[in-house]
Design a protein around this motif. Structure first.
Motif, PDB file in Angstrom:
ATOM      1  N   SER A  27       4.826   5.489   9.562  1.00  0.00           N
ATOM      2  CA  SER A  27       4.230   5.425   8.268  1.00  0.00           C
ATOM      3  C   SER A  27       2.946   4.522   8.090  1.00  0.00           C
ATOM      4  CB  SER A  27       5.213   4.868   7.146  1.00  0.00           C
ATOM      5  OG  SER A  27       4.326   5.002   5.771  1.00  0.00           O
ATOM      6  N   PHE A  28       3.017   3.442   8.980  1.00  0.00           N
ATOM      7  CA  PHE A  28       1.978   2.597   9.055  1.00  0.00           C
ATOM      8  C   PHE A  28       0.624   3.428   9.682  1.00  0.00           C
ATOM      9  CE2 PHE A  28       2.167  -1.571   7.426  1.00  0.00           C
ATOM     10  CZ  PHE A  28       3.447  -2.159   7.904  1.00  0.00           C
ATOM     11  N   ALA A  29       0.823   4.296  10.736  1.00  0.00           N
ATOM     12  CA  ALA A  29      -0.143   5.164  11.311  1.00  0.00           C
ATOM     13  C   ALA A  29      -0.391   6.423  10.493  1.00  0.00           C
ATOM     14  CB  ALA A  29       0.405   5.407  12.300  1.00  0.00           C
ATOM     15  N   CYS A  30       0.083   6.802   9.221  1.00  0.00           N
ATOM     16  CA  CYS A  30      -0.362   7.748   8.718  1.00  0.00           C
ATOM     17  C   CYS A  30      -1.400   7.802   7.978  1.00  0.00           C
ATOM     18  CB  CYS A  30       1.015   8.198   7.675  1.00  0.00           C
ATOM     19  SG  CYS A  30       0.852   9.924   6.980  1.00  0.00           S
ATOM     20  N   GLY A  31      -2.341   8.445   8.264  1.00  0.00           N
ATOM     21  CA  GLY A  31      -3.530   8.642   7.565  1.00  0.00           C
ATOM     22  C   GLY A  31      -4.263   7.237   7.411  1.00  0.00           C
ATOM     23  N   ASN A  80       1.759   4.530  -0.147  1.00  0.00           N
ATOM     24  CA  ASN A  80       1.082   3.315  -0.727  1.00  0.00           C
ATOM     25  C   ASN A  80       0.166   2.660   0.269  1.00  0.00           C
ATOM     26  OD1 ASN A  80       0.121   1.085  -2.299  1.00  0.00           O
ATOM     27  ND2 ASN A  80       2.203   0.987  -3.469  1.00  0.00           N
ATOM     28  N   PRO A  81      -1.072   2.992  -0.008  1.00  0.00           N
ATOM     29  CA  PRO A  81      -2.174   2.432   1.128  1.00  0.00           C
ATOM     30  C   PRO A  81      -2.335   1.053   1.017  1.00  0.00           C
ATOM     31  CG  PRO A  81      -3.112   4.362  -0.002  1.00  0.00           C
ATOM     32  CD  PRO A  81      -1.663   4.119  -0.541  1.00  0.00           C
ATOM     33  N   THR A  82      -2.166   0.690  -0.218  1.00  0.00           N
ATOM     34  CA  THR A  82      -2.535  -0.918  -0.730  1.00  0.00           C
ATOM     35  C   THR A  82      -1.306  -1.655   0.088  1.00  0.00           C
ATOM     36  OG1 THR A  82      -3.075  -0.058  -2.696  1.00  0.00           O
ATOM     37  CG2 THR A  82      -3.442  -2.305  -2.364  1.00  0.00           C
ATOM     38  N   LYS A  83      -0.194  -1.197  -0.251  1.00  0.00           N
ATOM     39  CA  LYS A  83       0.710  -2.027   0.422  1.00  0.00           C
ATOM     40  C   LYS A  83       0.792  -1.931   1.872  1.00  0.00           C
ATOM     41  CE  LYS A  83       3.901  -3.445  -2.945  1.00  0.00           C
ATOM     42  NZ  LYS A  83       5.102  -2.437  -3.381  1.00  0.00           N
ATOM     43  N   LYS A  84       0.382  -0.803   2.563  1.00  0.00           N
ATOM     44  CA  LYS A  84       0.213  -1.027   4.041  1.00  0.00           C
ATOM     45  C   LYS A  84      -0.675  -1.931   4.396  1.00  0.00           C
ATOM     46  CE  LYS A  84       1.069   4.246   4.426  1.00  0.00           C
ATOM     47  NZ  LYS A  84       0.856   5.323   4.915  1.00  0.00           N
ATOM     48  N   LEU A  85      -1.744  -1.974   3.805  1.00  0.00           N
ATOM     49  CA  LEU A  85      -2.861  -2.802   4.166  1.00  0.00           C
ATOM     50  C   LEU A  85      -2.144  -4.219   4.168  1.00  0.00           C
ATOM     51  CD1 LEU A  85      -5.704  -3.171   5.218  1.00  0.00           C
ATOM     52  CD2 LEU A  85      -6.481  -3.182   2.922  1.00  0.00           C
ATOM     53  N   SER A  86      -1.589  -4.679   3.188  1.00  0.00           N
ATOM     54  CA  SER A  86      -0.938  -6.146   2.787  1.00  0.00           C
ATOM     55  C   SER A  86       0.107  -6.490   3.990  1.00  0.00           C
ATOM     56  CB  SER A  86      -0.800  -6.241   1.285  1.00  0.00           C
ATOM     57  OG  SER A  86       0.105  -5.530   0.849  1.00  0.00           O
ATOM     58  N   PHE A  87       0.710  -5.462   4.040  1.00  0.00           N
ATOM     59  CA  PHE A  87       1.948  -5.848   5.038  1.00  0.00           C
ATOM     60  C   PHE A  87       1.262  -5.927   6.469  1.00  0.00           C
ATOM     61  CE2 PHE A  87       6.027  -6.428   3.374  1.00  0.00           C
ATOM     62  CZ  PHE A  87       6.218  -5.612   2.424  1.00  0.00           C
ATOM     63  N   THR A 123      10.602  -5.332 -10.349  1.00  0.00           N
ATOM     64  CA  THR A 123      10.074  -6.770 -10.514  1.00  0.00           C
ATOM     65  C   THR A 123       9.526  -7.142  -9.171  1.00  0.00           C
ATOM     66  OG1 THR A 123      12.188  -7.660  -9.795  1.00  0.00           O
ATOM     67  CG2 THR A 123      11.644  -7.869 -12.216  1.00  0.00           C
ATOM     68  N   ILE A 124       8.141  -7.208  -9.229  1.00  0.00           N
ATOM     69  CA  ILE A 124       7.630  -7.418  -7.907  1.00  0.00           C
ATOM     70  C   ILE A 124       7.302  -8.937  -7.789  1.00  0.00           C
ATOM     71  CG2 ILE A 124       5.187  -6.840  -6.676  1.00  0.00           C
ATOM     72  CD1 ILE A 124       6.802  -4.513  -7.479  1.00  0.00           C
ATOM     73  N   ASN A 125       8.252  -9.479  -7.053  1.00  0.00           N
ATOM     74  CA  ASN A 125       8.086 -10.937  -6.919  1.00  0.00           C
ATOM     75  C   ASN A 125       6.989 -11.349  -5.863  1.00  0.00           C
ATOM     76  OD1 ASN A 125       8.239 -13.460  -6.149  1.00  0.00           O
ATOM     77  ND2 ASN A 125      10.556 -13.480  -5.997  1.00  0.00           N
ATOM     78  N   LYS A 126       6.085 -12.119  -6.287  1.00  0.00           N
ATOM     79  CA  LYS A 126       4.841 -12.418  -5.205  1.00  0.00           C
ATOM     80  C   LYS A 126       5.257 -12.833  -4.081  1.00  0.00           C
ATOM     81  CE  LYS A 126       0.925 -11.357  -8.057  1.00  0.00           C
ATOM     82  NZ  LYS A 126       1.735 -10.836  -9.290  1.00  0.00           N
ATOM     83  N   HIS A 127       6.301 -13.385  -3.889  1.00  0.00           N
ATOM     84  CA  HIS A 127       6.595 -13.846  -2.577  1.00  0.00           C
ATOM     85  C   HIS A 127       7.340 -12.798  -1.683  1.00  0.00           C
ATOM     86  CE1 HIS A 127       5.484 -17.720  -4.223  1.00  0.00           C
ATOM     87  NE2 HIS A 127       6.330 -17.745  -5.206  1.00  0.00           N
ATOM     88  N   ARG A 128       7.513 -11.828  -2.530  1.00  0.00           N
ATOM     89  CA  ARG A 128       8.495 -10.629  -1.510  1.00  0.00           C
ATOM     90  C   ARG A 128       7.950 -10.331  -0.341  1.00  0.00           C
ATOM     91  NH1 ARG A 128      11.519  -5.895  -3.451  1.00  0.00           N
ATOM     92  NH2 ARG A 128      13.784  -6.700  -3.189  1.00  0.00           N
ATOM     93  N   PRO A 129       6.751  -9.819  -0.222  1.00  0.00           N
ATOM     94  CA  PRO A 129       6.151  -9.261   1.208  1.00  0.00           C
ATOM     95  C   PRO A 129       6.795 -10.201   2.205  1.00  0.00           C
ATOM     96  CG  PRO A 129       4.733  -9.004  -0.475  1.00  0.00           C
ATOM     97  CD  PRO A 129       5.526  -9.919  -1.001  1.00  0.00           C
TER      98      PRO A 129
END
Lengths: 663, 243
Positions: free
Chosen positions: A90-94, A40-47, A5-11
């Motif tokens: 991981s943030f720095a990876c690619g 997950n590039p999308t998650k990297k960006l949002s975090f 369950t991806i809770n939108k408040h989660r991050p």
């Protein structure tokens, strides 16, 4: 519980748990963050946007300080170090934005400190994270020339741990740029270590070593000869063996290393067998579906570019067929698409046999498709490919390329948002313009000519000069109507301002354009007199201060063509030759006649020939002026000029001057 | 005489026969020649160890190590970790598998978009299998859709997977195989191979290659001679040459 369950408040909730004081909760939160972002590039960006990187970097910094303060590293602290380093890695990876964020957060020195930690997992995590940073061009520059840095590098390469020695190799691959650095690395014995890793190391160590060696060898024949010399080709032969390794990436990297060696020192790897082998290996690597296959065409290009002998070998190895086969597949990754197009461009850049093969396989249509691809790099590559293929004089004169499939998309690219696409499209069009039939109407009809004139006003000098180049070719031996059309679109004032453009390349092309415009027909010579002789004056001024020979050549031929006209024209030209002198008592004519460039001397003498041609009434007067300016005596000195063209024209001038009685 | 031994000697003998031009070889002759072929026990042991290690039979590998003295070419501890990942996927605990892989080596999933996508896809399949439809849709939207945007083949696979939701009777629908255990095994195998590669170990054991070579070599020799063949690999008996 599965985190389905991806809770939108989660991050943001996760980030607040990171700030917890409880070490166990902190570790858990770090681990969760790491697992969310890996892959997950999308998650990297949002975090990233939520400020996760500084938060994690802060945790890393605090924990390291704790280790130093307490002089021990307990279980929880080790876990925190491992997880935070893994998350940062991981943030720095690619992901360049990630690399920048990690560096901005000041995590780099702390990651380095992890390498001295007693816990192996901590060292591994730190080394990995640093390796990810060094894969990016944003990595901090490593100063090899400082002794302590070199010592540190050596200690990294000596480590048994793959990640640590791999880090050493990545640092070299990323940061070694100058000859001085290459030499310093050689002197410190780094090459020996790297070739040790080649022979005895694991897969990743071999690969890393190949990349580092290539970096140290690049453009440095001295280092290469020292490496290959005393060891009598043994390290070289291990690289050759690796080119046949079972792993595709190793094969690619080994080939790239051999290519670097060969490009710097052509006397190595001269054997035709080796050259053919490398060509076959690279063509076969195109079959790899992943990154290796994407990079293979670029390596192929670096092998054959500008080298006819290798292009011939590649042709015999069916390179064009193979590249065509891959192009046909469609849905190509943009990098691979670009690579294949550029490889075809290199293959067809010099040899007509390659171009014939290309055209016979009907590759042209596929390349035309690429002109409308959504990726700018692909569009540019397609244009570059067309530029190479359209060097085929045989097909140009058959009007093969002047058709809608090619011309219309190319003209559309003149409006492309990317400058490099525009310039590349202009390059292709310039060649197509050299159309020996007079079917240039398609181009004009689709608005191509007007577009070119627009581009001649561009802010980018490369676009201006290439647009002029295309126009120059367009009007080459074209009919009067076309020439007049081009001129009226351009206008005299624009053309003269382009002749006086700040960029030498633009000046050169503008003058060449004038040369082609006025060539052949007396009526057209009038063009340079439009609006009070703007253009003629601009030519004269530019010749006075010409910064390179090519400008002089084109300008003189322009004047030469004008001087082939009537009496009025000839008088105007000779005035230009002398008006610009000012307080310099030497006309640029003498300077040109004394130039080392034979083409410049030829152009200048031709102009004098036209000015002193006996059939015109004003010739004696002009001859007198030339004589007074010392030009005729200069010409007399050139009777035995080494260049045949110059010699012949000099004799013509002297013959003509005798007709008026020379003393 | 172990079956393995027989098979290997068969292979060695055939390779030698290819060189000469005899037409018919009787069983007696053949067996005599086989006996002359020298194979080292150490090589055999290494092949067995390689098989056990690559397939992940940790305890068997440890026992074999103790009993034969053959050293494994990989740290057995890493095998345990790898097997835990493989097992988690085979049981449908993909989240757990992902966590374990990331603990083992965070680079694997970060540098392997295809593998990562397949693991995410498996997660989606498990959600659908457990009837958690809403969660499945949300997951597909949040986690998988962005991957689909970047890559055409991922998009196609995603669409196939999501289409499972459209069918009432999933066991009979065209994409029903996704729910099959074989899909889990496929994903598990992919992860296993990726971990092995990251540890610089070859992902396939040597033994199957050897047997393939044997079959191929026999086929080649068939064109030149008649000789006792091994037709059943599982019992490796020599069968009489047909005259």
């Amino acid at each position: 519980m599965p985190s389905a369950t991806i809770n939108k408040h989660r991050p943001s909730e996760l980030l607040s748990r990171l700030a917890s004081d409880e070490p166990e909760l902190k570790v858990r939160a770090l681990r969760e963050l790491k697992n969310q972002i890996i892959g997950n590039p999308t998650k990297k960006l949002s975090f990233l946007k939520l400020g996760a990187v500084p938060a994690v970097a802060g945790i890393l910094a605090d924990s390291i300080d704790e280790v130093t303060d307490n002089n021990n590293c307990n279980g929880n602290t080790s876990n925190i170090l491992v997880q935070s380093a893994a998350a940062l890695g991981s943030f720095a990876c690619g992901f360049d934005a990630g690399v920048q964020a990690v560096l901005d957060a000041g995590a780099f020195p702390n990651l380095l400190r992890l390498l001295a930690n007693p816990n192996e997992k901590v060292i591994d995590a730190g080394a990995r994270a640093l390796r990810m940073i060094y894969q990016s061009k944003l990595a901090p520059k490593y100063d090899f020339l400082q002794q302590k840095n070199m010592d540190f590098l050596i200690s990294l390469l000596n480590s048994e741990k793959e990640n640590v020695s791999g880090l050493g190799a990545s640092i070299i691959t990323r940061s070694c740029e100058t000859c001085l650095e290459q030499k310093a690395l050689f002197d410190a014995g780094i090459l020996r270590k790297l070739s040790g890793l080649l022979e005895g190391g694991s897969l990743s160590q071999r690969d890393a070593s190949l990349e580092s060696l290539a970096t140290i060898f690049r453009n440095n024949p001295e280092v290469i000869s020292k490496f290959a010399g005393p060891e009598i080709g043994r390290p070289l032969s291990s690289i050759i063996d690796l080119a046949k390794d079972r792993y595709p990436r190793t094969r690619l990297l080994a080939c790239m290393c051999l290519i670097v060696i060969r490009n710097a020192s052509p006397h190595f790897l001269q054997d035709i067998g080796i050259k053919t082998k490398i060509i076959h290996i690279l063509l076969e690597l195109l079959d790899d579906p992943g990154q290796v296959g994407d990079e293979a065409p670029f390596a192929f290009s670096s092998l054959i570019a500008q080298k006819e002998d290798l292009q011939k070998l590649a042709l015999e190895a069916n390179a064009i067929d193979k590249l065509h086969h891959h192009l046909k597949k469609g849905s190509l990754h943009p990098r691979r698409y670009k690579g294949i197009l550029l490889a075809l461009a290199d293959m067809c850049s010099k040899l007509e046999s390659c171009r014939s093969k290309f055209l016979s396989l009907q590759v042209l249509n596929l390349v035309a498709d690429a002109l409308t691809d959504h990726n700018a790099g692909v569009r540019t590559a397609a244009c570059v490919c067309l530029k190479s293929v359209t060097r085929s004089i045989k097909n140009l004169s058959a009007g093969y390329f002047m058709n809608e499939i090619i011309v219309i998309p190319l003209v559309q690219l003149f409006l492309d948002p990317s400058t490099s696409v525009q310039v590349a499209a202009l390059g292709a069009v310039s060649n197509i313009m050299v159309d020996f039939t007079t079917r240039k109407s398609i181009f004009v009809q689709c608005g191509g000519m007007k577009q070119l004139v627009q581009l001649a006003k561009s802010m980018e000098s490369a676009v201006r000069s290439n647009a002029l180049w295309a126009l120059k070719n367009l009007v080459f031996q074209a009919d009067n109507r076309l020439k007049e059309g081009v001129f009226s679109e351009l206008t005299a004032s624009l053309l003269s301002s382009l002749i006086s453009d700040p960029e030498p390349s633009v000046q050169e092309q503008a003058l060449a354009l004038v040369r082609n415009l006025v060539d052949g027909c007396i009526n057209l010579i009038e063009l340079v007199f439009a609006e009070d002789g703007y253009i003629l004056g601009a030519i004269g001024r530019q010749l006075q201060c010409a910064s390179k020979a090519e400008i002089g050549i084109q300008g003189m031929y322009a004047l030469c063509n004008v001087a082939s006209g009537n009496e009025f024209h000839k008088e105007a030209v000779i005035q230009q030759l002398f008006t610009q002198m000012g307080d310099k008592n030497q006309s640029f004519v003498i300077k040109f006649l004394q130039s080392n460039d034979s083409q410049l001397r030829t152009a200048t003498v031709w102009t004098i020939v036209n000015l002193t041609c006996p059939s015109s009434p004003g010739a004696p007067g002009r001859l007198e002026k030339l004589r007074n300016a010392g030009i005729i005596s200069q010409i007399k000195n050139m009777v035995n000029d080494p260049c045949v063209d110059v010699k012949l024209r000099v004799r013509t001038v002297l013959g003509q001057s005798m007709a008026f009685g020379d003393n | 005489m172990s079956l393995f031994w027989i098979a290997i000697r068969q292979l060695a003998e055939i390779e030698e026969q290819m060189a000469s031009s005899k037409k018919v070889i009787t069983r007696g002759e053949w067996e005599k020649r086989l006996n002359d072929v020298k194979i080292r026990k150490e090589d055999m042991n290494k092949l067995v160890m390689n098989f056990l290690v690559t397939e992940g039979y940790v305890e068997a590998a440890e026992k074999f190590w103790m009993e034969s003295g053959t050293e494994p070419d990989i740290d057995l501890a890493t095998i345990t970790e790898r097997m835990a990942v493989k097992k988690a996927v085979q049981c449908g605990n993909v989240d757990d598998a992902i966590e374990k892989v990331n603990d083992l080596n965070p680079e694997i999933l970060d540098t392997n978009p295809q593998l990562f996508f397949h693991l995410q896809q498996q997660r989606l399949i498990e959600l659908i299998r457990n009837g958690k439809i809403e969660a499945a849709l949300e997951f597909a939207q949040e986690e998988l859709a962005p991957r689909g945007e970047e890559n055409q083949s991922f998009l196609e696979e995603l669409e196939r997977t999501v289409s499972l939701l459209a069918f009432e009777d999933v066991s009979n629908c065209p994409v029903g195989e996704l729910l099959d255990i074989s899909q889990r095994l496929k994903t598990a195998s992919e992860v296993n191979a990726a971990i092995l590669t990251s540890q610089s170990h070859e992902k396939d054991p040597k033994l199957p290659s050897l047997l393939k070579m044997l079959i191929w070599a026999q086929n080649q020799l068939d064109e030149k001679a008649t000789y006792p063949r091994i037709n059943d690999l599982s019992n490796a008996t020599l069968e009489e040459p047909t005259v």
